[in-house]
Write a protein that holds these residues in place. Structure first.
Motif, PDB file in Angstrom:
ATOM      1  N   GLU A 124      -8.327 -35.745  23.041  1.00 12.47           N
ATOM      2  CA  GLU A 124      -7.325 -35.992  23.775  1.00 12.47           C
ATOM      3  C   GLU A 124      -6.146 -35.827  23.150  1.00 12.47           C
ATOM      4  N   LEU A 125      -5.031 -35.286  23.835  1.00  9.34           N
ATOM      5  CA  LEU A 125      -3.639 -35.172  22.994  1.00  9.34           C
ATOM      6  C   LEU A 125      -3.110 -36.420  22.738  1.00  9.34           C
ATOM      7  N   ASP A 126      -2.763 -36.710  21.580  1.00  6.53           N
ATOM      8  CA  ASP A 126      -2.229 -38.220  21.267  1.00  6.53           C
ATOM      9  C   ASP A 126      -0.839 -38.334  21.150  1.00  6.53           C
ATOM     10  N   GLN A 127      -0.147 -37.236  20.804  1.00  5.69           N
ATOM     11  CA  GLN A 127       1.398 -37.388  20.682  1.00  5.69           C
ATOM     12  C   GLN A 127       1.809 -35.828  20.429  1.00  5.69           C
ATOM     13  N   PHE A 128       2.800 -35.477  20.513  1.00  4.18           N
ATOM     14  CA  PHE A 128       3.482 -34.173  20.350  1.00  4.18           C
ATOM     15  C   PHE A 128       5.091 -34.265  19.909  1.00  4.18           C
ATOM     16  N   ALA A 129       5.381 -33.285  19.252  1.00  9.35           N
ATOM     17  CA  ALA A 129       6.826 -33.218  18.792  1.00  9.35           C
ATOM     18  C   ALA A 129       7.287 -32.076  19.248  1.00  9.35           C
ATOM     19  N   LEU A 130       8.336 -31.634  19.813  1.00  6.31           N
ATOM     20  CA  LEU A 130       9.028 -30.680  20.181  1.00  6.31           C
ATOM     21  C   LEU A 130      10.114 -30.184  19.092  1.00  6.31           C
ATOM     22  N   SER A 131      10.215 -28.864  18.808  1.00  3.82           N
ATOM     23  CA  SER A 131      11.061 -28.387  17.937  1.00  3.82           C
ATOM     24  C   SER A 131      12.389 -28.695  18.676  1.00  3.82           C
ATOM     25  N   ALA A 132      13.668 -28.322  17.779  1.00  2.00           N
ATOM     26  CA  ALA A 132      14.961 -28.510  18.355  1.00  2.00           C
ATOM     27  C   ALA A 132      15.366 -27.607  19.259  1.00  2.00           C
ATOM     28  N   ASP A 133      14.779 -26.281  19.000  1.00  2.00           N
ATOM     29  CA  ASP A 133      15.178 -25.250  19.763  1.00  2.00           C
ATOM     30  C   ASP A 133      14.269 -24.964  21.047  1.00  2.00           C
ATOM     31  N   GLY A 134      13.167 -25.947  21.282  1.00  2.00           N
ATOM     32  CA  GLY A 134      12.073 -25.811  22.079  1.00  2.00           C
ATOM     33  C   GLY A 134      11.290 -24.657  22.171  1.00  2.00           C
ATOM     34  N   ARG A 135      11.038 -23.934  20.831  1.00  2.00           N
ATOM     35  CA  ARG A 135      10.195 -22.627  20.866  1.00  2.00           C
ATOM     36  C   ARG A 135       8.769 -23.218  20.556  1.00  2.00           C
ATOM     37  N   PHE A 136       8.584 -24.363  19.871  1.00  2.00           N
ATOM     38  CA  PHE A 136       7.208 -24.769  19.682  1.00  2.00           C
ATOM     39  C   PHE A 136       7.225 -26.205  19.755  1.00  2.00           C
ATOM     40  N   ALA A 137       5.879 -26.908  19.618  1.00  2.00           N
ATOM     41  CA  ALA A 137       5.589 -28.207  19.598  1.00  2.00           C
ATOM     42  C   ALA A 137       4.457 -28.335  18.573  1.00  2.00           C
ATOM     43  N   VAL A 138       4.411 -29.471  17.847  1.00  2.00           N
ATOM     44  CA  VAL A 138       3.182 -29.851  16.917  1.00  2.00           C
ATOM     45  C   VAL A 138       2.614 -31.025  17.730  1.00  2.00           C
ATOM     46  N   LEU A 139       1.401 -30.617  17.749  1.00  2.00           N
ATOM     47  CA  LEU A 139       0.316 -31.422  18.621  1.00  2.00           C
ATOM     48  C   LEU A 139      -0.674 -32.115  17.783  1.00  2.00           C
ATOM     49  N   VAL A 140      -0.601 -33.430  17.949  1.00  2.00           N
ATOM     50  CA  VAL A 140      -1.635 -34.466  17.397  1.00  2.00           C
ATOM     51  C   VAL A 140      -2.653 -34.805  18.164  1.00  2.00           C
TER      52      VAL A 140
END
Length: 743
Positions: free
Chosen positions: A390-406
């Motif tokens: 399951e996707l637990d959390q994510f953080a979006l980059s400031a420019d919105g180009r990518f996200a880091v998924l946990v």
């Protein structure tokens, strides 16, 4: 149950009680420092730590265990005497947003302070209510805040941390503001109770000020580095030419700490000035020579009589804001639903910087949570999903180009990076700890800062180079010598449903050992391989632990999470019995010496299991659990009562069911001695629940003791209190499970 761990040395007594933790880290915009919540001096407070050198001088191959040549400078930020729970750096680096926990209770407040401790003042402190910050909007020093009133209504507020000016942009029951676009033209709101939450977007009118609503930092203005007490700190060089015109999107607010995530004083003894607790120390003498037969009397020193004045009458009836329908307040006329018409829940989301796309953590239309993007056309696009996690959390980059998924893979964390334009993903190397509890991406997108922990290491701060995948430990107390690991076990409940748990076997035990079945809160939570000195000290005392994930736990899909709703809760109560039976069947536990223990909802399940299966458990420990759903609904926070209807049932429509599920009404079946632990300032599960348990058990002459913390709420935050909690729970269980002195 899978093969258990081999024999090895037990953890020494006191393992982990001198460890401290770091949580909710946030990087300074110029990467010169990190702010985090640390309890190294006895109480959780804000710390700022310099990174000490140019990050380019740290090769990606450095292991987190390697000490630095010199310790980077760190200092605590003076935010007053109250504990703190979260911190976030403004995108211009001039301020910190701090979540303050007055009195250790549940009515949190939002304050702001400069990194050097100056200009401390409140931004959101509703009388009788609670406030939390969501994120900086990326425009000037504007902070998105959620304010919950005493009646349960939530207002979404934009607060200018520099001037204190504020603008309410939405309101209602069971509402949580998720995000605001950088131009303040669009907002993302979450509405609804637990398990069936929905996201809505709405356009906002221009607010007073410039056309975007508030003045923003002038493009190209250099971001100042943080200042320490006594003077500014030179900013570190870093590629990318950071400027304050880059948006800042913040990150997930970390979840509540587990009660067992204990931390303690640095070596050399408890720091001065720690709060006192009602509990008295055990009397002098040797309390470890316990005979094999169970003594008639429990150990002295943990009886605490009912404090006067806590049994004041509460007017009968439901909280004023409890909705008649599970959906809660209807959305406003300008709000547009996302993922409408599908079953499931969406718990977290964030808007792209321009507000045209909402990125959602959602299991709507599927069983396991995934990352879903919804654009202006309303059509959802699944950017990342897994059948095994399951996707637990994510953080979006400031420019919105990518996200880091946990990702949450049966409790352990795995990281990926996804490109939002294409959906292409690439894995990051495994983090050097089992569980990542929070993640934020640096303003320039080059780094992620993590809070991570494992069974043998308290929560600490890691930096991850998102290009190379290298990790570096930044702050924390390191691995705990002698701490035991945990093994994931799988087994079947009586009806065939697969259950899991984390097994902590007593190292070197010659045969079946005394055991505790430990139950987490929530119920939409999950036992994971995190740092828990309670478990380590139970092992040191010769008592094993099965930290169980019965049905209703999160992390295993929506169907499993909802498998205990309403009348299905009887099946979850039977799961607790199946955990004990599996321990005995596998030869791990002595079936005559199994205890049950849990916190919050886990405390409720402990009480329910003790009265449903009275011959199965030798003893029980109820930590801030509910005993009677009727009194819980009457006395808890109004917003908690409203949100709980979808999980437990409606206090009027489901009155008979809730009475049948309430352990207090079956206390004539209670046989096991019971230890009740509670915080006097708990407004989530009020102290009245513990008082009812104590009175009902003693009226039936069942041994029942109370450990009361006058300066704590639903969590135990102070190190001195946590040490007291661990030592007394271990001693109480060792007594009632007739465990000889390990020596």
């Amino acid at each position: 149950m899978t093969e258990i761990l081999g024999a090895r040395s037990r953890p020494p007594a006191g393992t982990g009680l001198t460890a401290w933790s770091c949580r909710a880290p946030a990087l300074a915009p110029d990467l010169s420092a990190v702010a985090f919540v640390g309890d190294r001096d006895g109480s959780p407070r804000v710390w700022v730590q310099l990174l000490g050198r140019d990050l380019e001088a740290w090769p990606p191959g450095r292991t987190p265990e390697e000490p630095l040549e010199e310790d980077p400078e760190a200092w605590p930020v003076d935010t007053g005497p109250e504990p703190v729970a979260d911190v976030s750096w403004s995108p211009d680096a001039r301020r910190l947003a701090v979540l303050v926990v007055p009195g250790g209770g549940e009515h949190t407040q939002v304050w702001t302070v400069r990194p050097d401790g100056g200009d401390l003042r409140p931004l959101a402190a509703p009388e009788g209510g609670s406030a939390s910050f969501v994120r900086w909007t990326g425009q000037g020093e504007i902070l998105l805040v959620a304010e919950v009133s005493a009646s349960g209504r939530t207002d979404a507020v934009l607060v200018d941390a520099a001037s204190g000016s504020r603008e309410v942009i939405a309101g209602g029951a069971l509402l949580h503001p998720a995000s605001v676009s950088r131009d303040h033209r669009r907002m993302l709101l979450r509405r609804g109770p637990r398990g069936v939450r929905r996201m809505y977007v709405a356009d906002l009118p221009a607010l007073p000020g410039d056309p975007a609503g508030h003045p923003s930092a002038h493009p190209g203005t250099p971001v100042p580095g943080p200042s320490r007490p006594g003077g500014p700190v030179p900013a570190l060089s870093h590629p990318g030419g950071l400027t304050s015109d880059l948006p800042h999107t913040g990150a997930l607010v970390p979840g509540l700490s587990h009660l067992g995530d204990l931390a303690s004083e640095p070596p050399g003894g408890l720091p001065a000035g720690l709060p006192a607790v009602v509990h008295l120390d055990l009397p002098p003498g040797d309390h470890h020579d316990i005979p094999s037969a169970l003594p008639a009397d429990p150990p002295a020193g943990i009886r605490v009589d009912l404090p006067p004045g806590h049994l004041a009458d509460v007017p009968p009836g439901l909280p004023a804001s409890l909705p008649d329908e599970a959906a809660g307040d209807l959305p406003g006329h300008a709000e547009r639903p996302l993922l409408a018409g599908l079953t499931g829940t969406t718990d977290y989301g964030i808007l792209s910087p321009d507000g045209t796309t909402a990125y959602l953590l959602s299991d709507v239309g599927r069983d396991r949570a995934a990352l879903v993007a919804v654009g202006d056309d309303g059509a959802p696009v699944v950017l990342a999903e897994r059948a095994d996690a399951e996707l637990d959390q994510f953080a979006l980059s400031a420019d919105g180009r990518f996200a880091v998924l946990v990702w949450n893979d049966s409790g352990r964390s795995e990281l990926e990076v996804v490109e939002t334009a294409t959906g292409q993903t690439r894995p990051l190397p495994p983090p050097p700890a089992e569980v990542v509890s929070s993640i934020r991406v640096s303003l320039d997108g080059s780094l992620a800062v993590l809070a991570a922990e494992g069974p043998d290491q308290p929560s600490h701060v890691l930096l991850c180079d998102l290009e190379s995948g290298g990790y570096r430990r930044i702050a924390g107390s390191g691995r705990v010598p002698g701490a035991a690991g945990a093994e994931l076990v799988r087994f079947q409940a009586g009806d065939g449903m697969e259950l899991t748990g984390w097994l902590y076997r007593v190292p070197g035990a010659p045969g079946p050992a005394p055991f505790v079945v430990y139950l987490h809160g929530g119920p939409e939570s999950q036992e994971r391989p995190t740092f828990n000195p309670l478990f380590q000290n139970l092992l040191a005392a010769g008592i094993g632990v099965l930290a169980a994930n019965i049905r209703g736990s999160s992390g295993f899909g929506r169907a499993f999470r909802n498998a205990d709703n309403h009348a299905l809760r009887f099946d979850a109560i039977n799961d607790v019995a199946d955990c004990a039976l599996e321990l005995a069947r596998a030869g791990v536990a002595d079936p005559a010496r199994i205890a049950c223990m849990g916190r919050s909802y886990g405390g409720y399940m402990t009480l329910a299991a003790l009265v449903t299966h009275p011959r199965l458990f030798r003893a029980g420990v109820d930590v801030c659990g509910m005993a009677d759903f009727e009194t819980f609904y009457e006395r808890t926070e109004p917003w908690i009562a409203a949100a709980a209807v979808s999980e437990y049932g409606h206090p009027v429509a489901d009155r008979d069911l809730l009475r049948a599920l309430s352990p207090l009404h079956s206390f004539d079946r209670l046989a096991a001695p019971l230890l009740v632990v509670h915080g006097a300032r708990d407004t989530n599960v009020p102290l009245y629940e513990a008082e009812q348990v104590l009175r009902a058990a003693r009226a039936r002459e069942v041994p029942c003791e109370l450990l009361l913390f006058e300066d704590e709420g639903h969590e135990i935050r102070q190190i001195a209190n946590r040490v007291t909690f661990v030592k007394n729970v271990v001693e109480w269980l060792r007594w009632h499970l007739a465990v000889p002195d390990p020596a």
